[in-house]
Scaffold this motif. Structure first.
Motif, PDB file in Angstrom:
ATOM      1  N   PHE A  50       0.826  -1.214   0.000  1.00 20.60           N
ATOM      2  CA  PHE A  50       0.000   0.000   0.000  1.00 20.60           C
ATOM      3  C   PHE A  50       0.858   1.261   0.000  1.00 20.60           C
ATOM      4  CE2 PHE A  50      -3.468  -2.794   1.734  1.00 20.60           C
ATOM      5  CZ  PHE A  50      -4.362  -2.561   0.695  1.00 20.60           C
ATOM      6  N   LEU A  51       2.004   1.216   0.696  1.00 23.62           N
ATOM      7  CA  LEU A  51       2.883   2.381   0.738  1.00 23.62           C
ATOM      8  C   LEU A  51       3.506   2.665  -0.632  1.00 23.62           C
ATOM      9  CD1 LEU A  51       4.686   1.872   4.176  1.00 23.62           C
ATOM     10  CD2 LEU A  51       3.036   3.663   3.576  1.00 23.62           C
ATOM     11  N   VAL A  52       3.801   1.618  -1.388  1.00 23.30           N
ATOM     12  CA  VAL A  52       4.369   1.812  -2.729  1.00 23.30           C
ATOM     13  C   VAL A  52       3.369   2.519  -3.636  1.00 23.30           C
ATOM     14  CG1 VAL A  52       5.162   0.588  -4.801  1.00 23.30           C
ATOM     15  CG2 VAL A  52       6.004  -0.094  -2.563  1.00 23.30           C
ATOM     16  N   GLY A  53       2.077   2.223  -3.430  1.00 21.41           N
ATOM     17  CA  GLY A  53       1.042   2.939  -4.168  1.00 21.41           C
ATOM     18  C   GLY A  53       0.782   2.432  -5.569  1.00 21.41           C
ATOM     19  N   TRP A  54       1.019   1.150  -5.829  1.00 16.05           N
ATOM     20  CA  TRP A  54       0.788   0.598  -7.161  1.00 16.05           C
ATOM     21  C   TRP A  54      -0.634   0.105  -7.355  1.00 16.05           C
ATOM     22  CZ3 TRP A  54       5.913  -2.740  -7.488  1.00 16.05           C
ATOM     23  CH2 TRP A  54       7.004  -1.867  -7.626  1.00 16.05           C
ATOM     24  N   ALA A 105      -0.925  -4.688  -4.113  1.00 16.87           N
ATOM     25  CA  ALA A 105      -0.548  -4.814  -2.709  1.00 16.87           C
ATOM     26  C   ALA A 105      -0.807  -6.228  -2.192  1.00 16.87           C
ATOM     27  CB  ALA A 105      -1.313  -3.795  -1.868  1.00 16.87           C
ATOM     28  N   LEU A 106      -1.907  -6.821  -2.630  1.00 17.77           N
ATOM     29  CA  LEU A 106      -2.216  -8.200  -2.226  1.00 17.77           C
ATOM     30  C   LEU A 106      -1.189  -9.182  -2.785  1.00 17.77           C
ATOM     31  CD1 LEU A 106      -6.091  -8.134  -2.681  1.00 17.77           C
ATOM     32  CD2 LEU A 106      -4.829  -8.208  -0.523  1.00 17.77           C
ATOM     33  N   VAL A 107      -0.742  -8.944  -4.014  1.00 16.16           N
ATOM     34  CA  VAL A 107       0.307  -9.786  -4.594  1.00 16.16           C
ATOM     35  C   VAL A 107       1.603  -9.622  -3.811  1.00 16.16           C
ATOM     36  CG1 VAL A 107       1.757 -10.150  -6.636  1.00 16.16           C
ATOM     37  CG2 VAL A 107      -0.702  -9.819  -6.903  1.00 16.16           C
TER      38      VAL A 107
END
Length: 409
Positions: A100-104, A109-111
């Motif tokens: 989530f922090l990376v923001g992709w 985020a689940l991957v």
């Protein structure tokens, strides 16, 4: 195939002269001789070795099951579940937060939660074998954590597929997860109550027939496991768990050694073929952050597992470093992400992250005594050991030779 074997052997022999572990060298051979680096290309398409690579993974996990006795599950099931659950909570939780922090994106985020959270069973097994630690007390919780991870992975993959592909049917996801869990329960029931029948079926004095029998059983159940949505690795592990408890278990362990080593090398070579070094610079910063985060979480997980089993700093360091590697399951998630059309940065990120930890883990595991010094109680445990070593040296007997086989942990 012959060139792959020889390239892996040559690099591993060179590395052995300077004390390097074999796993990163097998991977390096695949990178250098694959289609993603300049110079001579031995294999144009990594899929050409896909079946041999899968066989290598099956044999590595089958051997792991042979070493994990049913008594360990009966007597240590609660501690195993707690250690494995703690490891997953720390690492999967950290992976989800990182995603989530990376923001992709949420699906990405689940991957990433699965990529950062699940160890490589194949690399962990190879590290334990290479370091001669299969008989160590802390190896039981390591294997227990791997079992819990594999069970979690089977359910996680079944639930993740409809989410990242955009499916809105929760009933379909629940059905897939239920099918996977039901098959795992069936295998567990056979391992618990069917050993007597399996013993009669597998028993033979002829080594040739025994090899064909256990190899066929391991590969067949691994294939059926995939059909039920369970990782082939856990299916092979369960077959090893069953056969290891039979009267033929010791003979099977000896007979599977050359097969495990040969095709295990091909697995890591094929892993190297899939890595494109040119994609790594674009995601270098998040990769390094993720690697650092994984190291920190593994240290915490090692301390938790050691506390559950009343181990000291040395075994805690062994647990933390042995479970550090990420590998085949991360690549499965990368394939799923690519097929679902998720962020293009995921594939090079996963490749770089896995490569660094695949190289770092065997090196860290072999030097885990250095980490132990910085863990709680590590320096206190080191003082009597140093005094004993100095006493041996002063006495002139034992010396370096007497300490040669001692595990630093």
């Amino acid at each position: 195939m012959g060139g792959a074997f020889l390239a892996a052997a040559v690099l591993a022999r060179l590395g052995a002269r300077i004390g390097l572990p074999t796993i990163p060298l097998f991977i390096l051979a695949g990178i250098l001789l694959g289609p993603n680096t300049p110079g001579f290309v031995l294999v144009d398409d990594p899929h050409e070795l896909e079946m041999l690579s899968a066989l290598g993974l099956v044999l590595l996990l089958f051997y792991l099951g042979l070493e994990f006795h049913m008594d360990d599950l009966k007597t240590g099931g609660r501690k195993m579940a707690l250690a494995g659950g703690s490891y997953l909570a720390l690492n999967v939780g950290a992976g989800l937060a990182f995603g989530f922090l990376v923001g992709w994106g949420t699906s990405e985020a689940l991957v990433l939660a699965g990529v950062l959270g699940i160890s490589s069973s194949a690399i962990v097994t190879k590290v334990l074998v290479d370091l001669g630690r299969l008989g160590n007390p802390e190896t039981k919780p390591i294997l227990g954590i791997i079992v819990v991870e594999d069970i979690f992975l089977a359910l996680y993959l079944a639930a993740l597929q409809p989410v990242i592909s955009g499916a809105d049917s929760m009933s379909a996801a629940a059905g897939d997860a239920g099918k996977a869990f039901g098959f795992l329960l069936l295998l567990a029931a056979i391992a618990r109550w069917g050993i007597g029948v399996i013993d009669k079926l597998i028993s033979t004095r002829d080594n040739e027939l025994l090899v064909i029998s256990f190899l066929g059983a391991a590969v067949f159940v691994a294939g059926v496991s995939e059909w039920f949505g369970v990782a082939d690795a856990i299916g092979a592990f369960m077959v090893g768990l069953m056969l290891g408890s039979t009267t033929s278990g010791n003979r099977i362990r000896k007979l599977v050694h050359p097969l495990r080593d040969a095709f295990g090398a091909i697995f890591f070579f094929a892993f190297g073929l899939s890595i494109d070094p040119g994609d790594l610079p674009t995601v270098l910063v998040p990769v390094l952050i993720a690697v650092t985060l994984t190291i920190v979480m593994n240290v915490f997980a090692g301390l938790v597992a050691a506390r559950l089993y009343d181990f000291g700093a040395g075994p805690a360091a062994n647990i933390a470093t042995a479970l550090l590697a990420r590998g085949e399951f991360a690549l499965i998630l990368a394939t799923m992400a690519a097929g679902a059309g998720l962020d293009e940065r995921l594939s090079p990120f996963i490749a770089g992250y896995v490569l660094i930890l695949a190289v770092l883990s065997p090196l860290a595991a072999g030097s885990s005594h250095w980490l132990a010094r910085f863990l709680p109680g590590g320096r206190d445990a080191e003082r009597p050991r140093q005094a004993a070593l100095q006493g041996d040296g002063a006495g002139g007997s034992g010396g370096a030779g007497g300490d040669k086989g001692t595990d630093p942990g």
